[in-house]
Design a protein around this motif. Structure first.
Motif, PDB file in Angstrom:
ATOM      1  N   PRO A 162      -1.535   6.684  -5.788  1.00 46.73           N
ATOM      2  CA  PRO A 162      -2.264   6.648  -4.514  1.00 46.73           C
ATOM      3  C   PRO A 162      -2.777   8.006  -4.048  1.00 46.73           C
ATOM      4  CG  PRO A 162      -0.325   5.253  -4.385  1.00 46.73           C
ATOM      5  CD  PRO A 162      -0.229   5.984  -5.689  1.00 46.73           C
ATOM      6  N   PRO A 222       0.817  -1.220   0.000  1.00 50.94           N
ATOM      7  CA  PRO A 222       0.000   0.000   0.000  1.00 50.94           C
ATOM      8  C   PRO A 222       0.847   1.264   0.000  1.00 50.94           C
ATOM      9  CG  PRO A 222      -0.895  -1.601   1.541  1.00 50.94           C
ATOM     10  CD  PRO A 222       0.414  -2.152   1.071  1.00 50.94           C
ATOM     11  N   TRP A 223       0.466   2.225  -0.829  1.00 47.65           N
ATOM     12  CA  TRP A 223       1.093   3.538  -0.960  1.00 47.65           C
ATOM     13  C   TRP A 223       2.461   3.484  -1.619  1.00 47.65           C
ATOM     14  CZ3 TRP A 223      -2.143   7.432  -0.379  1.00 47.65           C
ATOM     15  CH2 TRP A 223      -3.293   7.228   0.420  1.00 47.65           C
ATOM     16  N   GLY A 261      -4.544   3.654  -1.498  1.00 47.60           N
ATOM     17  CA  GLY A 261      -3.161   3.189  -1.444  1.00 47.60           C
ATOM     18  C   GLY A 261      -2.695   2.432  -2.659  1.00 47.60           C
ATOM     19  N   ARG A 298      -8.293  -2.174   2.547  1.00 49.29           N
ATOM     20  CA  ARG A 298      -8.331  -1.553   1.222  1.00 49.29           C
ATOM     21  C   ARG A 298      -9.657  -1.879   0.542  1.00 49.29           C
ATOM     22  NH1 ARG A 298      -3.409  -3.858   1.078  1.00 49.29           N
ATOM     23  NH2 ARG A 298      -3.930  -5.256  -0.655  1.00 49.29           N
TER      24      ARG A 298
END
Length: 285
Positions: free
Chosen positions: A200, A62-63, A137, A231
């Protein structure tokens, strides 16, 4: 003298063997590179996309945004994908509707998914709509394979917009849970067109699709949606910027560049039929 001569002969043999081993390794490496290039040339377009995704999203989390080199690599491969490469035609049942008065169903063709990325194709009949939603993300690569689609996308406002001294807090708006977003894109696109990339935090991470004609969109997400990991997909209402406090000072032409977004439940009439991809085979190896 005899000992010296034997030692010299031994060293000579060692050097010859070393050169032979080095030449053998170089030849093997050259053959390996040649074989890899030959395999890539023989790969189907879909297989090449899959292999590229594995490389680009190998460290996906994520990100995390892939490196510029990886982004260019995937953009190039995705840009070369054609509708026939994934076995689609506009006259397929996915792109028609029996009752034009009903909101048409959308079909998602699932190609592949792992913890690092997912691949799939959204098939929209005319007037089909994928409501405004986010990609928390995630880095998203999309390609419109064919058809005409209206895309409207937004980024969250995190700094004060021009001509506004401070960001309006939710408590100062007419509806407390609204959040300010800047319109990134609001236009029609004709496929096939160049891939778009949503990052993101920018590039239009929140977007909605409206099919003007039957169309298909190939999507690659890294990492994919995952409810257990937080998410989940969130849907939004959008409201004009004029729905804000009268105390906000901004030129009228600037106001059209901003809208208020408010979370909502997944629309009841939004239906996606998930089917397995049946185009040219993609092998995981």
């Amino acid at each position: 003298m005899g000992i010296g001569r034997n030692s010299s002969e031994s060293k000579g043999r060692e050097l010859r063997e070393l050169r032979e081993d080095t030449n053998t390794n170089n030849n093997n490496n050259n053959k390996s590179r040649k074989n890899r290039k030959q395999r890539q040339r023989k790969m189907s377009a879909g297989q090449k996309l899959f292999q590229t995704c594995k490389e680009v999203f190998a460290s996906s989390r994520p990100w995390h945004v892939p490196s510029p080199q990886h982004i260019d690599m995937l953009r190039s491969v995705l840009g070369g994908i054609k509708q026939e490469d994934v076995g689609l035609k506009p006259d397929m049942p996915y792109f028609t509707t029996n009752n034009p008065r009903k909101i048409p169903k959308i079909t998602y063709l699932h190609i592949y998914e792992c913890q690092q990325f997912s691949m799939g194709i959204f098939c929209l009949p005319p007037s089909g709509v994928i409501p405004l939603h986010n990609h928390p993300g995630m880095t998203v690569f999309s390609k419109l394979l064919f058809g005409t689609m209206h895309i409207k996308s937004y980024d969250w406002v995190v700094d004060s917009p021009p001509h506004m001294s401070t960001i309006v807090k939710p408590s100062e708006t007419k509806t407390p849970d609204m959040r300010l977003a800047k319109v990134k894109v609001d236009a029609d696109f004709d496929g096939p067109c160049d891939p778009s990339i949503l990052y993101p935090a920018d590039g239009g991470n929140l977007h909605c699709f409206t099919a003007v004609t039957a169309c298909a969109v190939l999507d690659v997400l890294g990492p994919p949606y995952s409810d257990p990991d937080g998410r989940d997909c969130t849907y939004y209402h959008n409201f004009p910027f004029s729905n804000s406090s009268d105390e906000i000072s901004m030129a009228e032409e600037e106001r059209t560049s901003y809208e208020w977004l408010q979370e909502k439940e997944k629309p009841e009439k939004f239906r996606v039929l998930v089917k397995m991809y049946s185009g040219p085979k993609i092998v995981e190896y």
